[in-house]
Design a protein around this motif. Sequence first.
Motif, short mmCIF file in Angstrom:
data_model
loop_
_atom_site.label_atom_id
_atom_site.label_comp_id
_atom_site.label_asym_id
_atom_site.label_seq_id
_atom_site.Cartn_x
_atom_site.Cartn_y
_atom_site.Cartn_z
N ASP A 233 -7.20 -3.45 1.17
CA ASP A 233 -6.44 -2.74 2.20
C ASP A 233 -7.11 -2.90 3.57
OD1 ASP A 233 -4.79 -1.99 0.19
OD2 ASP A 233 -5.21 0.15 0.27
N ALA B 16 -6.38 -6.33 4.83
CA ALA B 16 -4.97 -6.45 5.23
C ALA B 16 -4.76 -5.80 6.60
CB ALA B 16 -4.06 -5.81 4.19
N GLN C 241 -6.00 -7.88 9.38
CA GLN C 241 -5.20 -9.06 9.71
C GLN C 241 -3.87 -8.73 10.36
OE1 GLN C 241 -5.03 -11.64 6.21
NE2 GLN C 241 -7.15 -11.08 5.78
N ASP C 242 -3.25 -7.64 9.95
CA ASP C 242 -1.94 -7.28 10.50
C ASP C 242 -1.63 -5.81 10.16
OD1 ASP C 242 0.71 -6.98 11.24
OD2 ASP C 242 1.30 -8.96 10.53
N GLU D 286 0.50 -3.66 11.25
CA GLU D 286 1.90 -3.26 11.09
C GLU D 286 2.44 -3.71 9.73
OE1 GLU D 286 4.80 -2.93 14.64
OE2 GLU D 286 5.41 -4.74 13.55
N ALA D 287 2.11 -4.96 9.34
CA ALA D 287 2.56 -5.43 8.03
C ALA D 287 1.91 -4.59 6.93
CB ALA D 287 2.22 -6.90 7.85
N ALA D 288 0.68 -4.13 7.17
CA ALA D 288 0.00 -3.29 6.18
C ALA D 288 0.76 -1.98 5.97
CB ALA D 288 -1.44 -3.03 6.61
N VAL D 289 1.25 -1.41 7.06
CA VAL D 289 2.06 -0.18 6.96
C VAL D 289 3.30 -0.45 6.10
CG1 VAL D 289 3.50 1.44 8.24
CG2 VAL D 289 1.23 0.86 9.10
N LEU D 290 3.90 -1.61 6.31
CA LEU D 290 5.09 -1.96 5.51
C LEU D 290 4.77 -2.06 4.03
CD1 LEU D 290 6.82 -4.68 7.74
CD2 LEU D 290 7.49 -2.30 7.44
N MET D 291 3.49 -2.30 3.71
CA MET D 291 3.08 -2.37 2.31
C MET D 291 2.73 -0.98 1.77
SD MET D 291 3.34 -5.48 1.56
CE MET D 291 4.57 -5.75 2.80
N GLY D 292 2.83 0.02 2.62
CA GLY D 292 2.51 1.37 2.17
C GLY D 292 1.07 1.77 2.41
N ILE D 293 0.38 1.02 3.28
CA ILE D 293 -1.01 1.36 3.59
C ILE D 293 -1.02 2.27 4.82
CG2 ILE D 293 -3.24 0.44 4.33
CD1 ILE D 293 -2.43 -2.19 2.91
N ASN D 294 -1.79 3.35 4.74
CA ASN D 294 -1.95 4.25 5.87
C ASN D 294 -2.99 3.63 6.80
OD1 ASN D 294 -2.46 6.27 7.66
ND2 ASN D 294 -2.64 7.89 6.13
#
Lengths: 289, 234
Positions: free
Chosen positions: A167, A170, A173-174, A176-184
């Motif tokens: 996490d 991720a 690296q990005d 915003e994309a991490a948020v889309l994966m459900g990462i806070n």
Amino acid sequence: MDFFAQIIINGILLGAIYALISIGLNLIFGVIKIVNFAHGEFLMIGMYLTFLLFSQSGIDPYLSIPIVFVLLFVLGILIHKIILQPLLGKAEFNILLTTAGLGIVFQNLALMFFKSDYRVIQTSYSAAKIELFGTLVSVSRLGAFIVAILAAVILYFVLMKTRIGMDIRAVSQDPEAAVLMGINDKKIFTITFGLGVGLVGIAAAIITPIYYIFPTVGESFSTISFIVVVLGGLGSFHGALIGGFIIGIVEAIGGIISSAEWARVFSLLIFLFILFVRPSGIMGKNARV
Amino acid sequence: MLEVKNLNVSYEKMQVIWDASFEIHSGEVVALIGPNGAGKTTILKTLMGLLTPLSGSISYMGKDLLAYPNYERPKLGLSLVPEGRRLFPKLTVLENLQIAVRTPEAKEKRKENMDWIFELLPKLAERKNQLAGTLSGGEQQMLAIARGILSKPRLLMLDEPSLGLAPIIVEQVFDILRELKERGLTIFLVEQYVEKSLLLADRAYLLEEGKIVLKDDSKNMLKNDHVRKVYLGI
């Protein structure tokens, strides 16, 4: 030959300490994109904590490693949550000034509580030396080296093999994309800041038997860690390790052929030279943790 | 399943979405079409919580979606395959897939989903230990879609999945979408290939200058004069 080996070994031992101090700074930069100008002061706080644990409770610096790590981890989390988080995403310059300001505050708090006296802790092994590859090596420097390498290996394992490490990478690296994966992402930023400060706490505990402790002790280490990080490549884990060893060895050689004051000049020269050849650092160019 | 009412969204002071209302029913494929800059991506980002609307309501499976922080929304079953793929280039193919697996349902279905994806896209299986950044553009898009599916979404949203791809790869992307449709997945598709999208979708909305100007069954949309002239070039 022995003489040469001695210099190289000293340089490597020193380099591991520099590397460990720099890894925390680099982790914070690589993930949160914060340049933490208070980094050296967190080291100073860690050294005073180690000193207090030793002088008040008789806890050996090596046994205080986990305590100092946890205390600085929590301190880092609080500082990030209360002071830095609200500034994220706003003008970057504000965060820069804030971390620099925090450094000054920490220095003056240390001055207030501990005065400007140089402190030192005397352990049973402070003066001890052992033979290594035919050269005499200070036990506390060897111990610092071992702990630094261990800490780096553990961090690497955590980053590469655990869920939280994935996490963190991720988000680095990005976000915003991490948020889309459900990462806070905010939580990851906070944990990373705590981790970076905690790592410098480990460094603080292991260098306390070696260096004097005073309120501005962080400054010189701060300068070195910035050099190491830029030299190795901003945000690169391996870069910080390589950079640490290069600066350590250069300073050891420089210290022998001239004086300790001039040693820093040599490392700055090497620093300028490498930046001239590779402007983004040795492992630079988009290198991230 | 999803009901958006009177949505208004702005960037700083510039409003880009005006009073948009639309709904997506369970099991449907809904297309959102419109020219570049109409605000299609903005709508998707608002659904995922990357943007906060000025006003309006979003109800998802009976819940007020706006009450959930953005990082919670994927766990509710929303999944967005973002524009430009947004893979994690320094994570391996496998890690890029694993990172989407967060809910118990997704964990339970993980092996099944993985096997299905690797069967569908054998190239990804071959390269699962490679860094995602080293894949070709087409493979990256496939990986992005695969990542979107692995979270076991109830509603899969795709933002221009065929952008910048060779025609043969575009075909492949639409094959996958058709397969997902047959499996009963609810899909919200934003695409520049209007005809292909309308042939795949059940219903469609047309977004122009931030306003939904037309909504209809895809079949009717394909016959609509305005759509034919402007978007199909007929």
